[in-house]
Design a protein around this motif. Structure first.
Motif, mmCIF file in Angstrom:
data_model
loop_
_atom_site.group_PDB
_atom_site.id
_atom_site.type_symbol
_atom_site.label_atom_id
_atom_site.label_comp_id
_atom_site.label_asym_id
_atom_site.label_seq_id
_atom_site.Cartn_x
_atom_site.Cartn_y
_atom_site.Cartn_z
ATOM 1 N N ALA A 1 2.526 0.830 -2.402
ATOM 2 C CA ALA A 1 2.686 2.222 -2.841
ATOM 3 C C ALA A 1 3.167 2.266 -4.291
ATOM 4 O O ALA A 1 2.693 3.063 -5.106
ATOM 5 C CB ALA A 1 3.662 2.971 -1.946
ATOM 6 N N ASP B 1 5.170 6.056 1.794
ATOM 7 C CA ASP B 1 5.471 6.158 0.358
ATOM 8 C C ASP B 1 4.215 6.535 -0.419
ATOM 9 O O ASP B 1 4.281 7.272 -1.403
ATOM 10 C CB ASP B 1 6.005 4.817 -0.174
ATOM 11 C CG ASP B 1 7.428 4.541 0.293
ATOM 12 O OD1 ASP B 1 7.927 3.426 0.081
ATOM 13 O OD2 ASP B 1 8.035 5.468 0.881
ATOM 14 N N LEU B 2 3.091 6.021 0.020
ATOM 15 C CA LEU B 2 1.826 6.310 -0.664
ATOM 16 C C LEU B 2 1.434 7.774 -0.465
ATOM 17 O O LEU B 2 1.023 8.451 -1.401
ATOM 18 C CB LEU B 2 0.747 5.372 -0.111
ATOM 19 C CG LEU B 2 -0.630 5.387 -0.746
ATOM 20 C CD1 LEU B 2 -0.556 5.351 -2.248
ATOM 21 C CD2 LEU B 2 -1.437 4.211 -0.263
ATOM 22 N N GLY C 1 3.424 10.137 -0.053
ATOM 23 C CA GLY C 1 4.390 10.896 -0.855
ATOM 24 C C GLY C 1 3.969 11.059 -2.304
ATOM 25 O O GLY C 1 4.406 11.988 -2.984
#
Lengths: 672, 347
Positions: free
Chosen positions: A346, A381-382, A384
């Motif tokens: 990410a 996380d990606l 996000g």
């Protein structure tokens, strides 16, 4: 292991007599998938122990495994003798006969030594098919004649391959019984669900490395050739093998010596086993003896160092078409499994997006085709990066209330038009990402329906005393091996699940993979699709004009030669990919099969974009001088650029983005 | 008809009450004495409340402030118990019950035991982080307090009507002070919330910077920019308090700092991380090359990478120092300004 599974699996089974019998039968089938090894009497003998998993969970008392081990060892040696004889007799290609792949556990079928000998003859004939060359400039009759001319030489190669397969089992690096036990444990594991599996200690290291960015390595890759020799395929620049200044690509490996002075048995070794041995965390140094191209013999000692894993690095590219688009391919959701706060894929995607933004891209394609998943934390996380804030998924473990998984960082890095490209092999964390971006109306999902795996796994020691609050602790070493165990399910923010169904793209494009029977739904023991009851508050963006985008794309694919070709191959492919119960070994049938496979091969090779219509693709400006200084990187980069420019799916994604931007502009003009 | 003095008091956590002149009575021979018993307890509470607010506004000693707070909590608890033990009046218990309920909520608000007042789990689900959850919990709890307070007012009016008691508005000194303090604190809270949102967001950004988490840096940076812009727009709508714009101005200075930090300074820091990674990769590739294979272009590229990296280090350090100094000065100024504001306006 049964106790560990009962404690930790999301949906454990109670092993009753039926299940015990099934597991034992599946195990025998796994050891002898083509009914070439065990006789019917052997199977009858094993059947006496079929309910052993219910009676006792200590199999040593049960007697099942010890009986199988002893018999298997004898039968493998007998199979080896049978195969030796086959190099001296004709395989009779004019005979009208079939090879039945498996008798599906029909104990009444008579399999004795004589019928096994005949099955081996047919089986070797069937294996020989791989060696029939398909040359398009001559007819299949002549192809077959050329095959018959080399038949005895090719037969030697097939026989050697089968002898090696037997030898690898008998002389497995983990030990014959240990290896067979691990297969049995996996037959138990797979009953729980397709993603629960048992790992021997070294196999666990191998698995984690495949999902890591860095790993300790000697920095060289091997390949084996038809003569059974192992060569150095390539060296990682800057790695230990490279720095030795003694080794080169093409060197033939003669010996691999371990620190305790024992040799790795490389006769008949397969590449997976060799890589597993070398990647084991316990092996930090080896001594290689090689034969160079000029015949010289050299010896060199290598020490492992931490290196980047090339397959898990990402790069970004600029596509110059009707509009300027950024493109990032993500092969897996890699991370650093050892650290709590990881900077994995990410973070790398974030950096690439920053580089692309410097070049004023008007849209972005994120490609997760063939990405089988990895770290769900990285997928969160990606997501996000593109979602401002809010819940991403509902996470459920056994006997625990469902909880929300949220975007850990408020804000976004990229707000522009986004396409996520998926296919049937986009699984797990890839689907997590696709579902979130679709539910928030943040990206157009393009491609094929995804794999359908909405379960989460952890790796734990195969140890009944193991408990952990931090369930991803894998620093514990376990001599009893490890279990990758399904312990959770993920649900979408709309409370539905993509388990078995996959994520259905907004714009579907035809794909050859669709004709293969792969995907979670094709697994007998896959967990079911269901919904979760949980209040979820999330703010989706305005919807995309999906109907319009679908129509515009359909118009193009209907006229596109390549997509038309893919659609036309559906029936032929489905015939080829369906596992038959038997295959005809008669000459004329073989010729037909060769012709059809030749046609398919030619069709796939022909899926190209004319050079004049190809995309202009280049690396991002920021990385250009880095690529230029590294010859290896430059060559890899060149190949990637060539592939991207010739990729019909990426071209169509660019057009879809262009449609989206145009529609938005038109709607904006109307409002004004 | 007996006349009863009423005093409106405003507490800083937003609850209002009608205060009646105290007459101590254990037995309630008439409705006035019944109401007056309740009002006596409220007098005690409002006195403690005032001591607490005075200490918060004018004292620097946390121990003193905490002591006053604990006294207030204790007084509230005692009052609740006393009123709970009151009998109903001629079978009418609604007035007593509404006051008990109100004091119960007050106690929970003072001890910040929001789990007893609102569904914290639901709030957590709707919130981005603990800060947001805390503020949302406080807001929901305040709404419940307002409802409880309204209930008390209504019950007092009903009781007064039933027994022909004339309720009149008047305020004693403490009540007046509390009302004034309430206004000051309400004004301060409006500005504080604007400041705090960006302050907390900057903390997230700094946390990401310490971990060199480019993903976290960029997301939090973009949010900080948005929050500081939104904050400034809200501040424009807020006038000064009695002509005093000091805390508004201090807050604006901080927001402008955060805006600059997000828009122009943090990109310099992020750029450093990108250049650092590029430098490390170019170095590895350059050193891995055998000398015989190195070209002049390779050498030039390498030297450029070294130079870029060195410049990036200098920019990073300079920017970091700038930001740290500016931040420390502005936060110190904010704290001073708030203390001076409270000192000046809270009686």
């Amino acid at each position: 292991m049964l106790v560990v599974l009962k404690k930790n699996h999301y949906q454990p089974h109670d092993i009753d007599n039926d299940l015990s019998r099934k597991i034992c039968r599946n195990y025998i089938n796994a050891l002898d998938p083509y009914d070439l090894i065990f006789t019917s009497n052997d199977k009858k003998e094993f059947a006496k122990f079929n309910t052993c998993l219910v009676k006792k969970d200590n199999l040593a008392y049960c007697g099942f495994l010890s009986s199988v081990f002893a018999t298997y060892r004898v039968r493998l040696s007998q199979a080896d003798s049978i195969i030796n004889l086959l190099s001296k007799i004709s395989l009779e290609y004019n005979k009208k006969e079939d090879f039945i792949f498996n008798f599906q556990d029909t104990l009444s079928k008579k399999l004795d030594k004589s019928s096994l000998r005949d099955r081996w003859r047919k089986y070797i004939k069937y294996q020989m098919l791989d060696y029939v060359d398909v040359q398009n400039d001559i007819d299949s009759e002549r192809n077959f004649k050329s095959f018959l001319d080399q038949e005895s030489e090719l037969r030697e190669k097939v026989i050697l391959k089968e002898k090696c397969r037997i030898k690898r089992i008998l002389n497995h690096p983990s030990g014959f019984e240990s290896f067979l036990t691990s297969i049995f444990l996996n037959e138990i594991a797979v009953i729980y669900d397709p993603h629960t599996m048992f790992f021997l200690p070294d196999e666990k290291d191998n698995f984690e490395i495949s999902l890591s960015k860095k790993a300790k390595s000697f920095g060289l890759a091997f390949s084996d050739d038809e003569d059974g020799e192992i060569r150095i395929e390539n060296l990682v620049p800057g790695g230990p093998a490279w720095k030795s200044n003694i080794l080169n690509g093409g060197d033939i490996i003669l010996e691999i010596r371990k620190p305790d002075n024992t040799l790795v048995d490389i006769s008949c070794i397969d590449m997976y086993t060799l890589h597993t041995i070398l990647q084991s965390a316990e092996l930090n140094t080896i001594e290689l003896k090689v034969r160079k191209n000029n015949g010289q013999i050299k010896t060199v000692k290598l020490y492992k160092e931490e290196l980047f894993i090339e397959e898990n690095k990402i790069s970004s590219f600029i596509l110059d078409g009707e509009i300027k688009i950024g493109y990032i391919n993500l092969p897996g959701f890699y991370t650093n499994w050892e650290q709590e706060y990881t900077l994995g894929c990410a973070n790398d995607v974030a950096k690439e997006i920053l580089k692309l933004k410097k070049e004023q891209i008007e849209g972005l394609i994120l490609d997760v085709r063939n990405n089988g998943g990895g770290s769900v934390a990285e997928a969160m996380d990606l997501a996000g990066i593109f979602i401002d804030s809010g819940p991403l998924s509902v996470y459920k473990e056994k006997n625990v209330k469902p909880r929300l998984i949220k975007d850990i960082n408020r804000g976004t890095i990229y707000d522009g038009p986004l396409v996520l490209l998926v296919n049937k092999l986009s699984a797990s964390a890839s689907e997590f990402l696709a579902a979130v971006l679709q539910d928030y109306n943040r990206a157009i999902i393009v491609g094929s329906t995804t794999y359908g795996k909405a379960t989460g796994q952890v790796i734990i020691p195969n140890d009944t005393s193991y408990t952990s609050n931090s369930i991803n602790q894998t620093e514990n070493t376990s001599a009893q091996g490890y279990l990758k165990i399904t312990n959770s399910k993920f649900y979408r923010v709309n409370q539905k699940s993509f388990q078995k169904t996959g994520v259905i793209p907004d714009v579907v494009l035809p794909d050859i993979l669709d004709y293969y029977n792969v995907g979670e739904a094709s697994n007998l023991y896959a967990l079911k699709n269901d919904t979760i009851i949980k209040k979820v508050y999330y703010n989706a963006l305005p919807s995309f004009p999906i109907d319009e985008l679908q129509k515009l794309s359909a118009k193009r694919t209907e006229l596109n030669t390549n997509f038309k070709m893919i659609k036309s191959l559906e029936e032929t492919f489905k015939r080829f990919t369906t596992s038959p119960e038997k295959i005809s070994l008669y000459r004329d049938s073989l010729i037909n099969r060769i012709e059809e496979s030749g046609y398919l091969f030619q069709a796939i090779e022909g899926l190209n974009i004319p050079i004049s219509d190809r995309l202009i693709v280049k690396s991002n400006d920021f990385d250009r001088d880095l690529i230029e200084i590294d010859q290896n990187k430059m060559e890899i980069n060149k190949k990637i650029i060539e592939d991207i420019s010739n990729d019909i799916y990426i071209v169509e994604c660019l057009k879809i983005l262009n449609d989206l931007i145009t529609i938005k502009q038109e709607n904006g003009d109307e409002k004004n | 008809m007996r006349k009863i003095n009423l005093v409106w008091i405003t507490l800083f956590v937003v609850f209002s009450l009608i205060n009646v002149s105290p007459i101590c009575a254990q037995k309630f021979s008439n409705p006035v004495s019944y109401m007056e018993y309740i009002s006596m307890e409220h007098e005690l509470i409002s006195k403690n409340m005032w001591d607490y607010i005075k200490a918060s506004a004018h004292s620097k000693r946390m121990s003193k402030i905490d002591k006053k707070r604990k006294e207030l909590i204790s007084t509230t608890a005692i009052a609740k118990r006393k009123i709970e033990r009151m009998p109903d009046y001629e079978g009418y218990s609604d007035l007593r019950d509404s006051v008990v309920s109100y004091l119960g909520l007050s106690y929970l608000m003072l001890t910040e035991d929001y789990a007893e007042i609102v569904d914290l789990e639901e709030i957590a689900e709707q919130s981005y982080d603990l800060m947001e959850a805390y503020l949302l919990a406080k807001e929901r709890a305040n709404e419940k307090m307002d409802q409880a307070s309204l209930m008390v007012n209504n019950e007092q009016k009903k009781f007064a009507e039933k027994y022909d008691i004339n309720l009149i508005d008047s305020q004693n000194k403490i009540a007046q002070n509390l009302e004034k303090a309430g206004e000051v604190i309400t004004y301060y809270n409006k500005v504080y919330l604007i400041f705090f949102k960006s302050y907390k967001q900057e903390a997230y950004l700094m946390d990401a910077l310490t971990r060199a988490d480019v993903n976290g840096i960029e997301q939090n940076r973009s949010t900080l920019l948005k929050d500081s812009d939104e904050g400034n727009k809200k501040l424009i709508e807020i006038k000064g308090y009695a002509g005093d714009i000091s805390i508004k101005r201090s807050c604006q200075q901080l927001l402008n700092f955060y805006k600059t930090e997000a828009s122009t300074k943090t990109p310099i820091l992020t750029d450093f991380y990108l250049k650092k990674e590029k430098f490390e990769k170019i170095s590895t590739a350059f050193e891995a090359k055998r000398n015989s294979e190195k070209t002049q272009d390779d050498v030039d590229n390498f030297n450029k990478a070294v130079s870029d990296y060195n410049n990036a280090i200098k920019s990073y350090n300079r920017t970091n120092d700038e930001l740290n100094n500016m931040r420390n000065n502005l936060l110190e100024n904010w704290n001073k300004t708030v203390n001076a504001f409270m000192d000046k306006h809270v009686p």
